[in-house]
Design a protein around this motif. Structure first.
Motif, PDB file in Angstrom:
ATOM      1  N   VAL A 125      36.400  18.692  65.608  1.00  0.00           N
ATOM      2  CA  VAL A 125      34.985  18.389  65.900  1.00  0.00           C
ATOM      3  C   VAL A 125      34.414  19.014  67.027  1.00  0.00           C
ATOM      4  N   ARG A 126      35.271  19.131  68.193  1.00  0.00           N
ATOM      5  CA  ARG A 126      34.944  19.752  69.635  1.00  0.00           C
ATOM      6  C   ARG A 126      34.315  21.343  69.117  1.00  0.00           C
ATOM      7  N   ALA A 127      35.186  22.098  68.377  1.00  0.00           N
ATOM      8  CA  ALA A 127      34.719  23.185  68.111  1.00  0.00           C
ATOM      9  C   ALA A 127      33.662  23.266  67.298  1.00  0.00           C
ATOM     10  N   LEU A 128      33.216  22.366  66.262  1.00  0.00           N
ATOM     11  CA  LEU A 128      31.995  22.230  65.433  1.00  0.00           C
ATOM     12  C   LEU A 128      30.953  22.261  66.307  1.00  0.00           C
ATOM     13  N   MET A 129      30.967  21.066  67.292  1.00  0.00           N
ATOM     14  CA  MET A 129      30.003  20.818  68.291  1.00  0.00           C
ATOM     15  C   MET A 129      29.489  21.892  68.954  1.00  0.00           C
ATOM     16  N   ASP A 130      30.743  22.759  69.470  1.00  0.00           N
ATOM     17  CA  ASP A 130      30.389  23.881  70.516  1.00  0.00           C
ATOM     18  C   ASP A 130      29.550  24.899  69.727  1.00  0.00           C
ATOM     19  N   MET A 131      30.183  24.920  68.526  1.00  0.00           N
ATOM     20  CA  MET A 131      29.306  25.830  67.413  1.00  0.00           C
ATOM     21  C   MET A 131      27.983  25.730  67.126  1.00  0.00           C
ATOM     22  N   SER A 132      27.611  24.301  66.906  1.00  0.00           N
ATOM     23  CA  SER A 132      26.232  23.909  66.953  1.00  0.00           C
ATOM     24  C   SER A 132      25.466  24.164  68.116  1.00  0.00           C
ATOM     25  N   LYS A 133      25.958  24.032  69.332  1.00  0.00           N
ATOM     26  CA  LYS A 133      25.024  24.328  70.399  1.00  0.00           C
ATOM     27  C   LYS A 133      24.921  25.521  70.736  1.00  0.00           C
ATOM     28  N   ARG A 134      26.049  26.476  70.569  1.00  0.00           N
ATOM     29  CA  ARG A 134      25.485  28.108  70.812  1.00  0.00           C
ATOM     30  C   ARG A 134      24.556  28.499  69.466  1.00  0.00           C
ATOM     31  N   ALA A 135      24.657  28.025  68.341  1.00  0.00           N
ATOM     32  CA  ALA A 135      23.642  28.262  67.474  1.00  0.00           C
ATOM     33  C   ALA A 135      22.506  27.768  67.762  1.00  0.00           C
ATOM     34  N   ALA A 136      22.172  26.650  68.110  1.00  0.00           N
ATOM     35  CA  ALA A 136      20.886  26.178  68.542  1.00  0.00           C
ATOM     36  C   ALA A 136      20.265  27.029  69.818  1.00  0.00           C
ATOM     37  N   VAL A 137      21.041  27.355  70.751  1.00  0.00           N
ATOM     38  CA  VAL A 137      20.679  28.301  71.980  1.00  0.00           C
ATOM     39  C   VAL A 137      20.090  29.545  71.613  1.00  0.00           C
ATOM     40  N   ALA A 138      20.893  29.993  70.473  1.00  0.00           N
ATOM     41  CA  ALA A 138      20.537  31.415  70.010  1.00  0.00           C
ATOM     42  C   ALA A 138      19.199  31.352  69.075  1.00  0.00           C
ATOM     43  N   ILE A 139      19.068  30.252  68.435  1.00  0.00           N
ATOM     44  CA  ILE A 139      17.885  29.902  67.793  1.00  0.00           C
ATOM     45  C   ILE A 139      16.635  29.988  68.656  1.00  0.00           C
ATOM     46  N   GLN A 140      16.574  29.210  69.718  1.00  0.00           N
ATOM     47  CA  GLN A 140      15.681  28.885  70.612  1.00  0.00           C
ATOM     48  C   GLN A 140      15.434  30.372  71.522  1.00  0.00           C
ATOM     49  N   GLY A 141      16.401  31.118  71.304  1.00  0.00           N
ATOM     50  CA  GLY A 141      16.242  32.380  72.013  1.00  0.00           C
ATOM     51  C   GLY A 141      15.497  33.356  71.169  1.00  0.00           C
ATOM     52  N   GLY A 142      14.980  32.909  69.771  1.00  0.00           N
ATOM     53  CA  GLY A 142      14.205  33.926  69.054  1.00  0.00           C
ATOM     54  C   GLY A 142      14.729  34.559  67.778  1.00  0.00           C
ATOM     55  N   ARG A 143      16.218  33.981  67.384  1.00  0.00           N
ATOM     56  CA  ARG A 143      16.848  34.423  66.230  1.00  0.00           C
ATOM     57  C   ARG A 143      16.447  33.445  64.982  1.00  0.00           C
ATOM     58  N   GLN A 144      16.952  34.055  63.891  1.00  0.00           N
ATOM     59  CA  GLN A 144      16.818  33.272  62.531  1.00  0.00           C
ATOM     60  C   GLN A 144      18.241  33.016  62.099  1.00  0.00           C
ATOM     61  N   LEU A 145      18.750  31.725  62.213  1.00  0.00           N
ATOM     62  CA  LEU A 145      19.928  31.588  61.610  1.00  0.00           C
ATOM     63  C   LEU A 145      19.816  31.330  60.209  1.00  0.00           C
ATOM     64  N   ILE A 146      20.920  32.040  59.493  1.00  0.00           N
ATOM     65  CA  ILE A 146      20.863  32.024  57.914  1.00  0.00           C
ATOM     66  C   ILE A 146      22.318  31.246  57.640  1.00  0.00           C
ATOM     67  N   ILE A 147      22.071  29.905  57.218  1.00  0.00           N
ATOM     68  CA  ILE A 147      23.138  29.006  56.956  1.00  0.00           C
ATOM     69  C   ILE A 147      23.109  28.526  55.564  1.00  0.00           C
ATOM     70  N   PHE A 148      24.322  28.313  55.098  1.00  0.00           N
ATOM     71  CA  PHE A 148      24.506  27.732  53.781  1.00  0.00           C
ATOM     72  C   PHE A 148      25.062  26.323  53.972  1.00  0.00           C
ATOM     73  N   PRO A 149      24.081  25.449  53.722  1.00  0.00           N
ATOM     74  CA  PRO A 149      24.279  23.889  53.964  1.00  0.00           C
ATOM     75  C   PRO A 149      25.386  23.123  53.132  1.00  0.00           C
ATOM     76  N   GLU A 150      25.803  23.910  52.088  1.00  0.00           N
ATOM     77  CA  GLU A 150      26.966  23.563  51.286  1.00  0.00           C
ATOM     78  C   GLU A 150      28.376  23.895  52.006  1.00  0.00           C
TER      79      GLU A 150
END
Length: 255
Positions: A125-150
């Protein structure tokens, strides 16, 4: 004929990948956007190759629904095709990748160079939470995250299995989410090298606005993607039935 065309495409696809890996070497000391230009060229050239060799046409719908700026792109995942084909539609796209891929020579270097988000799936869980935080920061920085929800490729017609991770990243980034439907699994099925002719369609649906409640967001996202995907798959199957006078065996097994 399909077997022969598929075999030729498979060989040329990986030869093309090696070609672009070599072409991209000079971009390693340059800013990441130089490499991203090469990655997009790899994607578009692979689509062109599939059209020429396998007679798999490509249609885009809803391009006008793609907003500018930071974005969560939530795509249906039926084949390898969307992992490279969607790059061309976004200014500064971003993927989440397994930690092990970063160790592959050249390929892993390019993932790191383009500042993709690494995740250690064994980290809990800790690794997934860290990944989510880094992804959110990158998106807020102007990027487009392509993610496969399944989370992984799903057979055509399989019951939907949407994970909560996309809702978490959506909430943390506070940016819009663009749903994407497609029927790629009919033409590039998983677990086989066979490639089928027809019209592969990707459809960008109206974006979901930022700020939705997480509990309401995920069911709505799944509903919109699944409804549109079912429609595109039905169109594709009807076209294939006209080409082959039946639906190909792989598509039937995955239904």
């Amino acid at each position: 004929m399909i077997f022969l065309r598929s075999l030729i495409y498979q060989v040329l696809f990986y030869a093309l990948l090696v070609f672009w890996i070599l072409v991209a070497i000079p971009t390693l000391p340059l800013p990441p956007r130089f490499f991203m230009t090469i990655a997009k060229l790899w994607g578009t050239s692979s689509i062109w190759l599939m059209r020429v060799v396998c007679n798999t046409k490509f249609e885009v719908r809803g391009r006008e629904n793609i907003p500018d700026g930071p974005l969560v792109v939530a795509s249906k995942h039926q084949s390898m095709w969307e992992t490279f084909a969607l790059l061309q539609f976004f200014d500064w796209p971003l993927f989440i990748y397994k930690k092990e891929l970063g160790r592959i020579p050249f390929f892993g270097w390019y993932l790191i160079k383009s500042k993709m988000i690494e995740v250690d799936r064994k980290g809990g869980v800790r690794a997934l939470m860290d990944m989510s935080k880094r992804a959110a920061v990158a998106i807020q920085g102007g990027r487009q995250l392509i993610i496969f929800p399944e989370g992984t490729r799903r057979p055509v017609g399989a019951p939907p299995d949407y994970k909560s991770g996309v809702a978490q990243i959506y909430a943390m980034s506070n940016e819009p989410c663009l749903p994407v439907a497609l029927n790629s699994g009919l033409f590039w099925p998983r677990r086989t090298f066979l490639r089928y002719p027809g019209t592969l369609v990707v459809e960008f649906l109206p974006p979901l606005p930022a700020g939705m409640d997480r509990k309401a967001f995920l069911p709505l996202l799944a509903e919109r993607i699944e409804e549109a995907t079912d429609r595109l798959v039905a169109e594709g199957r009807a076209e294939q039935a006209g080409i082959f006078e039946r639906v190909p065996d792989v598509a039937v097994r995955e239904k």
